[in-house]
Design a protein around this motif. Structure first.
Motif, PDB file in Angstrom:
ATOM      1  N   THR A   7       0.856  -1.177   0.000  1.00 48.28           N
ATOM      2  CA  THR A   7       0.000   0.000   0.000  1.00 48.28           C
ATOM      3  C   THR A   7       0.893   1.228   0.000  1.00 48.28           C
ATOM      4  OG1 THR A   7      -1.635  -1.203   1.288  1.00 48.28           O
ATOM      5  CG2 THR A   7      -1.849   1.191   1.220  1.00 48.28           C
ATOM      6  N   THR A   9       1.848   5.065   0.377  1.00 44.64           N
ATOM      7  CA  THR A   9       1.397   6.200   1.160  1.00 44.64           C
ATOM      8  C   THR A   9       0.926   7.276   0.192  1.00 44.64           C
ATOM      9  OG1 THR A   9       3.039   5.721   2.857  1.00 44.64           O
ATOM     10  CG2 THR A   9       2.089   7.934   2.857  1.00 44.64           C
ATOM     11  N   PRO A  10      -0.275   7.824   0.416  1.00 45.34           N
ATOM     12  CA  PRO A  10      -0.741   8.884  -0.480  1.00 45.34           C
ATOM     13  C   PRO A  10       0.231  10.063  -0.465  1.00 45.34           C
ATOM     14  CG  PRO A  10      -2.494   8.175   1.006  1.00 45.34           C
ATOM     15  CD  PRO A  10      -1.225   7.520   1.466  1.00 45.34           C
ATOM     16  N   LYS A  12       1.623  13.851  -0.488  1.00 44.15           N
ATOM     17  CA  LYS A  12       1.221  15.125   0.106  1.00 44.15           C
ATOM     18  C   LYS A  12       0.873  16.090  -1.032  1.00 44.15           C
ATOM     19  CE  LYS A  12       4.074  14.601   4.187  1.00 44.15           C
ATOM     20  NZ  LYS A  12       5.266  15.008   4.897  1.00 44.15           N
ATOM     21  N   ARG A  79      -4.408  16.066  13.464  1.00 39.42           N
ATOM     22  CA  ARG A  79      -5.336  15.525  12.482  1.00 39.42           C
ATOM     23  C   ARG A  79      -4.741  15.753  11.100  1.00 39.42           C
ATOM     24  NH1 ARG A  79     -11.611  17.285  11.405  1.00 39.42           N
ATOM     25  NH2 ARG A  79     -11.841  15.965   9.581  1.00 39.42           N
ATOM     26  N   ALA A  80      -4.873  14.755  10.242  1.00 37.61           N
ATOM     27  CA  ALA A  80      -4.385  14.880   8.871  1.00 37.61           C
ATOM     28  C   ALA A  80      -5.537  15.364   7.991  1.00 37.61           C
ATOM     29  CB  ALA A  80      -3.862  13.544   8.361  1.00 37.61           C
ATOM     30  N   TYR A  81      -5.434  16.595   7.532  1.00 35.36           N
ATOM     31  CA  TYR A  81      -6.467  17.119   6.648  1.00 35.36           C
ATOM     32  C   TYR A  81      -6.278  16.623   5.224  1.00 35.36           C
ATOM     33  CZ  TYR A  81      -7.830  19.919  10.591  1.00 35.36           C
ATOM     34  OH  TYR A  81      -8.272  20.310  11.833  1.00 35.36           O
ATOM     35  N   TRP A  82      -5.086  16.113   4.904  1.00 31.02           N
ATOM     36  CA  TRP A  82      -4.788  15.426   3.659  1.00 31.02           C
ATOM     37  C   TRP A  82      -4.153  14.099   4.036  1.00 31.02           C
ATOM     38  CZ3 TRP A  82      -3.851  20.615   4.349  1.00 31.02           C
ATOM     39  CH2 TRP A  82      -4.539  21.482   3.493  1.00 31.02           C
ATOM     40  N   GLU A  83      -4.544  13.031   3.362  1.00 36.06           N
ATOM     41  CA  GLU A  83      -4.068  11.685   3.708  1.00 36.06           C
ATOM     42  C   GLU A  83      -2.546  11.579   3.717  1.00 36.06           C
ATOM     43  OE1 GLU A  83      -5.961   8.185   2.000  1.00 36.06           O
ATOM     44  OE2 GLU A  83      -7.565   9.522   1.296  1.00 36.06           O
ATOM     45  N   GLY A  84      -1.880  12.317   2.859  1.00 36.58           N
ATOM     46  CA  GLY A  84      -0.433  12.246   2.770  1.00 36.58           C
ATOM     47  C   GLY A  84       0.286  12.682   4.040  1.00 36.58           C
ATOM     48  N   ALA A  86      -0.853  11.894   7.134  1.00 37.23           N
ATOM     49  CA  ALA A  86      -1.186  10.952   8.212  1.00 37.23           C
ATOM     50  C   ALA A  86       0.051  10.331   8.867  1.00 37.23           C
ATOM     51  CB  ALA A  86      -2.142   9.878   7.707  1.00 37.23           C
TER      52      ALA A  86
END
Length: 143
Positions: A7, A9-10, A12, A79-84, A86
């Motif tokens: 998987t 990582t998305p 940023k 908090r991750a406002y964008w998945e990248g 996280a």
């Protein structure tokens, strides 16, 4: 035999290079921090704008600056406002007052935020994100 899947990582989000910001990113790509300077009234500002916020002139130039500044404030994001982002939780975002006047939002590197007092001197360092994007970040000034 079992199959495994990796998987990724998305990514940023990256800045968008547009006609206004291109000069900033061109200089950052060469390891130089810059702010926009009005060719008519000399006002320095960041972020860039199509017109000077002081006199409304369209004559703007990206001017290299020292890369030195002062820590004005910081916040820790949980908090991750964008998945990248996280994998980086929690991460610190800082407000830097550049020696030349403008303020810049960035990230602190090389130290924990709670160990760097408000008013501490900082210096820019760059983190390569892509061939075209070299991100300015700040660390406590050495020396």
């Amino acid at each position: 035999m079992s199959a495994t899947t990796a998987t990724a990582t998305p990514a940023k989000p990256l800045p968008t290079l547009d006609p206004v910001s291109k000069g900033f990113w061109d200089l950052a790509n060469r390891g130089r921090l810059s702010v926009q300077r009005c060719d008519d009234c000399g006002h320095r500002h960041y972020p860039g704008a199509p017109v000077c916020p002081r006199c409304l002139s369209r004559q703007q130039t990206w001017e290299p600056v020292s890369g030195r500044g002062t820590l004005l404030s910081w916040v820790r994001f949980h908090r991750a406002y964008w998945e990248g982002f996280a994998p980086d939780i929690p991460y610190v975002v800082i407000l830097v007052g550049l020696e030349e006047g403008p303020m810049m939002i960035s990230n602190l590197v090389g130290a924990r935020a709670e160990d760097v007092p408000i008013g501490a001197p900082l210096e820019v360092v760059f983190e390569r994100a892509t061939d075209q994007i070299n991100l300015p970040k700040f660390r406590p000034r050495r020396g």
